[in-house]
Motif scaffolding. Structure first.
Motif, mmCIF file in Angstrom:
data_model
loop_
_atom_site.group_PDB
_atom_site.id
_atom_site.type_symbol
_atom_site.label_atom_id
_atom_site.label_comp_id
_atom_site.label_asym_id
_atom_site.label_seq_id
_atom_site.Cartn_x
_atom_site.Cartn_y
_atom_site.Cartn_z
ATOM 1 N N UNK A 1 19.090 7.254 47.954
ATOM 2 C CA UNK A 1 19.786 5.778 47.849
ATOM 3 C C UNK A 1 19.816 4.855 49.198
ATOM 4 N N UNK A 2 20.260 3.835 49.022
ATOM 5 C CA UNK A 2 20.108 2.939 50.324
ATOM 6 C C UNK A 2 20.620 3.262 51.487
ATOM 7 N N UNK A 3 22.061 3.824 51.285
ATOM 8 C CA UNK A 3 22.462 4.062 52.535
ATOM 9 C C UNK A 3 21.997 5.368 53.352
ATOM 10 N N UNK A 4 21.590 6.267 52.714
ATOM 11 C CA UNK A 4 20.778 7.388 53.083
ATOM 12 C C UNK A 4 19.352 7.039 53.493
ATOM 13 N N UNK A 5 18.722 6.180 52.974
ATOM 14 C CA UNK A 5 17.680 5.551 53.547
ATOM 15 C C UNK A 5 17.689 4.945 54.899
#
Length: 498
Positions: free
Chosen positions: A283-287
């Protein structure tokens, strides 16, 4: 661990002993060699632990077999160093030449008819020697043997002869009363129980000594790689190598709930240096978390040589789809945590594009219990922890996969039953995120071309050594998964300098 270790089935060791005796004989010659080594270990232990040898007291727990004979025959050497020796017999009889040798040297025999004397001897001893049962016996201790072991004071040091009595020699399983040793002196060939949990935890420090047996013709059933073997297998870039040649690992990990799992898995892979590129899918936040912590990571799907799947993954449709594509690709995969169920259900249904030597599952005991449930059988976490090799092999056979069983002693199990064992880590490694770092190291090794078994074993060893290094660097105090990942490069460098 500098030297490699291998362990052989008890029956194979006994067959070799019988063959050697038939060829050369007599039995007493081998027993006396073993006894000399046992006495040396006792003398060294007393000197190191108590500051002296003369006047110290040793209580021998003596069974009717060869281990009891070794203990009795060690007595004259101990007596010559001024050690007071008392032999507590488990039965009414024991190895007669050993009894005579003990009495002639001034040792004392305590028979089962004198339980009060036995308790006093154990209470006043400086060291207990376990010579109750050897490799030809299986199962928990019973009767007089169990009573003697129960009477050993809690803080009493114990040296076991060949293996701790009451521990299954071939599996390391423990089903009841048993000896817990500080040192196990084993002769010519180690038995699997000194490398396999939970038995290995009862064996303490293992001291392998040579008594003149020839090399065993049978194949070992357990191995533990040492420094030189790990260094020989570690992927080292050639002079003209570039990052793509060195291997690309794709990582599908993390979630909004567990972003740290992705960071640690990628950190383990990057810090190992085994692969040239680490691609991250999440996910974007994790990336954003991953790239902030590890700018060397490359975001997005691309061509890879191997996959690490599932660390910290939870309820994300895009990641689930990416995991499915990776599992169907036939590429090497390390399967952890949130990808285990998808992998198990596919393999159990017959969808097996990846061969067992390219597929490494990394469950802990609780996840193993769930896997066995998905396969249709109920088992508890406690049952897994009591028989980790057994259940690891069951899963490996059922799924045709290589299984890394995480624990204080980590096992790597092939479908054919061959096992690797690694136990370099301090107990402080039992901390959140440690398994994610381990999975990252294993994934990078597989991207570099190692098979699942070697990658799992080497990753477990380097991971444990890195934990030990981080523990020491912190003054012997607590460590974190991040500190373990940071220690990996130095550990690898030390290994390659061997």
């Amino acid at each position: 661990m500098k030297q490699s270790s291998t362990a052989f089935r008890a029956a194979d060791v006994l067959d070799t002993v019988a063959t050697e005796l038939a060829r050369k004989g007599p039995e007493d010659r081998l027993l006396r060699r073993a006894a000399a080594q046992l006495a040396s270990a006792c003398i060294q232990f007393l000197a190191e632990r108590t500051g002296g040898v003369y006047g110290r007291r040793v209580a021998l727990l003596v069974g009717t077999g060869k281990n009891g004979a070794d203990a009795l025959l060690a007595c004259p050497r101990l007596r010559r160093r001024g050690v007071v020796v008392e032999a507590l017999l488990v039965a009414d009889t024991a190895y007669e030449p050993g009894v005579i040798a003990l009495l002639n040297s001034g040792g004392r025999i305590i028979t089962p008819m004198n339980p009060g004397d036995a308790a006093k001897a154990l209470a006043r001893a400086d060291l207990v020697v376990d010579g109750i049962i050897g490799e030809s016996s299986f199962g928990a201790l019973r009767g007089r043997a169990a009573e003697l072991v129960a009477a050993i004071p809690a803080d009493m040091p114990v040296i076991a002869v060949d293996l701790p009595s009451g521990v299954d020699p071939d599996t390391g399983e423990i089903s009841g009363p048993h000896v817990r040793a500080d040192v196990t002196v084993t002769f010519s060939a180690a038995k699997p129980c000194v490398l396999l949990p939970p038995g290995c935890h009862a064996a303490g420090l293992v001291r392998l000594v040579d008594v003149g047996l020839p090399p065993l013709p049978a194949a070992p059933v357990v191995r533990r790689l040492g420094d030189s073997e790990i260094a020989a297998l570690w992927p080292i870039p050639e002079t003209a190598a570039h990052k793509y040649i060195r291997g690309v690992l794709g990582v599908v990990a993390g979630s909004d709930a567990y972003p740290g799992a992705a960071v640690l898995a990628v950190a383990g892979a990057v810090q190992s240096g085994a692969a040239g590129i680490i691609r991250f899918v999440g996910p974007g936040g994790v990336t954003a978390h991953v790239l902030s912590a590890i700018p060397e990571a490359v975001p997005g799907i691309g061509q890879v040589q191997a996959w690490l799947l599932g660390s910290g993954v939870e309820n994300d449709e895009d990641q689930d789809n990416a995991i499915g594509v990776a599992l169907d690709s036939g590429l090497p995969c390390v399967v952890d945590a949130g990808a285990l169920e998808a992998c198990v259900r596919r393999r159990n249904a017959g969808n097996r594009p990846t061969p067992s030597d390219r597929l490494l599952l990394t469950p802990h005991a609780g996840e193993m219990a769930r896997i066995i449930g998905w396969l249709g059988t109920g088992v508890t976490r406690a049952e897994i922890e009591a028989r980790p090799m057994h259940y690891g092999h069951e899963i490996a056979k059922a799924l045709d996969a290589t299984i890394l069983v995480k624990g204080a002693t980590t096992l790597i199990v092939r479908p054919d039953g061959f096992v690797a064992s690694q136990a370099e880590a301090p107990a402080w490694l039992a901390t959140a995120g440690a398994g994610d770092v381990l999975a990252g190291i294993a994934g990078a090794l597989m991207a570099a071309g190692l098979n699942a078994f070697d990658a799992g074993e080497i990753a477990a060893s380097v991971h444990g050594r890195a934990a030990a290094h981080a523990h020491q660097r912190r003054g012997g105090g607590p460590l974190t998964a991040s500190s373990v990942a940071e220690a990996v490069p130095q550990v690898v460098g030390q290994l390659l300098a061997c």
